[in-house]
Design a protein around this motif. Structure first.
Motif, PDB file in Angstrom:
ATOM      1  N   GLY A 266       0.938  -1.126   0.046  1.00 50.19           N
ATOM      2  CA  GLY A 266      -0.010  -0.123   0.106  1.00 50.19           C
ATOM      3  C   GLY A 266       0.962   1.282  -0.184  1.00 50.19           C
ATOM      4  O   GLY A 266       0.283   2.563   0.248  1.00 50.19           O
ATOM      5  N   LEU A 267       2.122   1.183  -0.282  1.00 43.03           N
ATOM      6  CA  LEU A 267       2.984   2.421  -0.390  1.00 43.03           C
ATOM      7  C   LEU A 267       3.817   2.316  -1.584  1.00 43.03           C
ATOM      8  O   LEU A 267       4.314   1.245  -1.990  1.00 43.03           O
ATOM      9  N   ASP A 268       3.959   3.477  -2.140  1.00 47.48           N
ATOM     10  CA  ASP A 268       5.110   3.747  -3.218  1.00 47.48           C
ATOM     11  C   ASP A 268       6.354   4.732  -2.726  1.00 47.48           C
ATOM     12  O   ASP A 268       5.588   5.752  -2.062  1.00 47.48           O
ATOM     13  N   ILE A 269       7.500   4.603  -2.966  1.00 53.22           N
ATOM     14  CA  ILE A 269       8.394   5.395  -2.645  1.00 53.22           C
ATOM     15  C   ILE A 269       9.128   5.937  -3.948  1.00 53.22           C
ATOM     16  O   ILE A 269       9.464   5.257  -4.514  1.00 53.22           O
ATOM     17  N   ASN A 270       9.276   7.420  -3.696  1.00 54.51           N
ATOM     18  CA  ASN A 270       9.739   7.973  -5.080  1.00 54.51           C
ATOM     19  C   ASN A 270      11.046   9.004  -4.629  1.00 54.51           C
ATOM     20  O   ASN A 270      10.545  10.088  -4.462  1.00 54.51           O
ATOM     21  N   PRO A 271      11.978   8.635  -4.519  1.00 58.42           N
ATOM     22  CA  PRO A 271      13.349   9.481  -3.880  1.00 58.42           C
ATOM     23  C   PRO A 271      13.614  10.472  -5.032  1.00 58.42           C
ATOM     24  O   PRO A 271      13.540   9.918  -6.161  1.00 58.42           O
ATOM     25  N   PHE A 272      14.136  11.779  -4.783  1.00 59.13           N
ATOM     26  CA  PHE A 272      14.423  12.797  -5.615  1.00 59.13           C
ATOM     27  C   PHE A 272      15.616  13.395  -5.197  1.00 59.13           C
ATOM     28  O   PHE A 272      15.805  13.747  -3.854  1.00 59.13           O
ATOM     29  N   ARG A 273      16.760  13.417  -5.898  1.00 61.84           N
ATOM     30  CA  ARG A 273      17.846  13.920  -5.511  1.00 61.84           C
ATOM     31  C   ARG A 273      18.512  15.005  -6.635  1.00 61.84           C
ATOM     32  O   ARG A 273      18.337  14.609  -7.824  1.00 61.84           O
ATOM     33  N   ALA A 274      18.971  16.159  -6.157  1.00 55.56           N
ATOM     34  CA  ALA A 274      19.209  17.237  -7.490  1.00 55.56           C
ATOM     35  C   ALA A 274      20.618  17.900  -6.985  1.00 55.56           C
ATOM     36  O   ALA A 274      20.910  18.371  -5.704  1.00 55.56           O
ATOM     37  N   SER A 275      21.469  18.327  -7.682  1.00 55.77           N
ATOM     38  CA  SER A 275      22.474  19.010  -7.500  1.00 55.77           C
ATOM     39  C   SER A 275      22.259  20.558  -7.204  1.00 55.77           C
ATOM     40  O   SER A 275      23.207  21.143  -6.336  1.00 55.77           O
ATOM     41  N   GLY A 276      21.170  21.052  -6.966  1.00 55.17           N
ATOM     42  CA  GLY A 276      20.820  22.353  -6.537  1.00 55.17           C
ATOM     43  C   GLY A 276      19.403  22.394  -6.057  1.00 55.17           C
ATOM     44  O   GLY A 276      18.724  21.262  -5.996  1.00 55.17           O
ATOM     45  N   PRO A 277      19.086  23.326  -5.434  1.00 51.28           N
ATOM     46  CA  PRO A 277      17.667  23.563  -5.029  1.00 51.28           C
ATOM     47  C   PRO A 277      16.337  23.574  -5.720  1.00 51.28           C
ATOM     48  O   PRO A 277      15.675  24.530  -6.035  1.00 51.28           O
TER      49      PRO A 277
END
Length: 289
Positions: A266-277
């Motif tokens: 019942g959960l999905d996980i969606n990580p996001f990483r970026a070099s700036g804001p």
């Protein structure tokens, strides 16, 4: 609704590991509110493997969770069902182990709350305490007809490339750039598969790489994505590994990496990483979500 004396404590050292979590273990499901079920895991242990020193994050970002099995009782005992959207900052000391979050949400099932707003406040308080940083929470009862959008990224799908593959553990050396003028583009693949760090169960997802810099060799990037196929690591850790590998091997001037993993429990996980804001992408579901 009765509440505990205090929210769950967040560990701050590597002494608490995934092996101590409820993953892969028989558990008794509880249906009365129990925030102590949340199991935080310090991020720094895996970041040490990537050469990320404490307090020196080379990226910005968040872990976006969608919860599809969220329910509680209203003051008269009638069930309410809802969707939840959770945003855990990448700078938080801890991630929250997914099975513990599922068990935590199940503990709401026979608990009474005055309103969705109360549930939202309680969840935000508990998750922030577990993660060690403010967690943004949105709870939307299905009676309000919240929208849910599925779409494909605006970019180049790599999966049709005809390539030979013989590497199924992460191999950053596969990554390389091609000669050419600096480009700004988005590349993505549905062929991401990794495995749970503790149970070895498969995790399926879509990986997106958006960058500005020397052209990344597309066949090389696809081989690299596929190389995670037998790798055991949590979703958040895989995305950080991809970010660091692309940054080091290809040296783009701007980089954003995110994944949308199919749901489990019942959960999905969606990580996001970026070099700036950089603002993360909209919460648009991958077709398998």
């Amino acid at each position: 609704m009765s509440q505990p004396a205090s929210p769950p404590a967040s560990p701050t050292s590597g002494s608490v590991s995934a092996e101590h979590s409820p993953l892969g273990k028989a558990v008794t499901y509880r249906d009365q509110y129990a925030p102590e079920l949340l199991f935080p895991i310090p991020r720094q242990g895996k970041r040490d493997e990537l050469g990320i020193a404490p307090g020196t994050l080379p990226f910005f970002g968040e872990d976006l969770w969608n919860a599809y099995e969220l329910s509680w009782l209203d003051p008269r005992g009638k069930p309410v069902v809802a969707l939840g959207e959770l945003r855990v900052p990448a700078a938080s000391p801890c991630l929250i182990e997914s099975k513990s979050l599922k068990l935590y949400f199940n503990s709401f099932n026979q608990s009474r709350f005055a309103s969705a707003a109360e549930v939202e406040a309680v969840v935000a308080r508990d998750l922030s305490a577990a993660a060690g940083a403010p967690v943004s929470v949105s709870i939307q009862p299905l009676g309000a007809q919240p929208p849910r959008t599925l779409a494909y990224p605006q970019g180049v799908l790599l999966d049709g490339l005809e390539i030979e593959v013989d590497c199924y553990q992460p191999t950053p050396e596969l990554l390389r750039t091609s000669p050419g003028t600096e480009v700004s583009e988005t590349l993505y693949s549905h062929l991401l598969k990794s495995n749970c760090l503790v149970t070895g169960q498969p995790d399926w997802g879509m990986l997106v790489v958006r960058y500005r810099g020397a052209p990344i060799d597309r066949e090389a990037l696809l081989r690299y994505v596929i190389s995670f196929r037998q790798h055991n690591e949590f979703h958040e850790q895989c995305v950080e590994r991809v970010f660091m590998d692309v940054q080091r091997q290809c040296r783009p001037s701007e980089l954003a990496v995110w994944a949308r993993y199919t749901r489990r429990g019942g959960l999905d996980i969606n990580p996001f990483r970026a070099s700036g804001p950089i603002a993360p992408p909209d919460n648009t579901g991958e077709i398998r979500q």
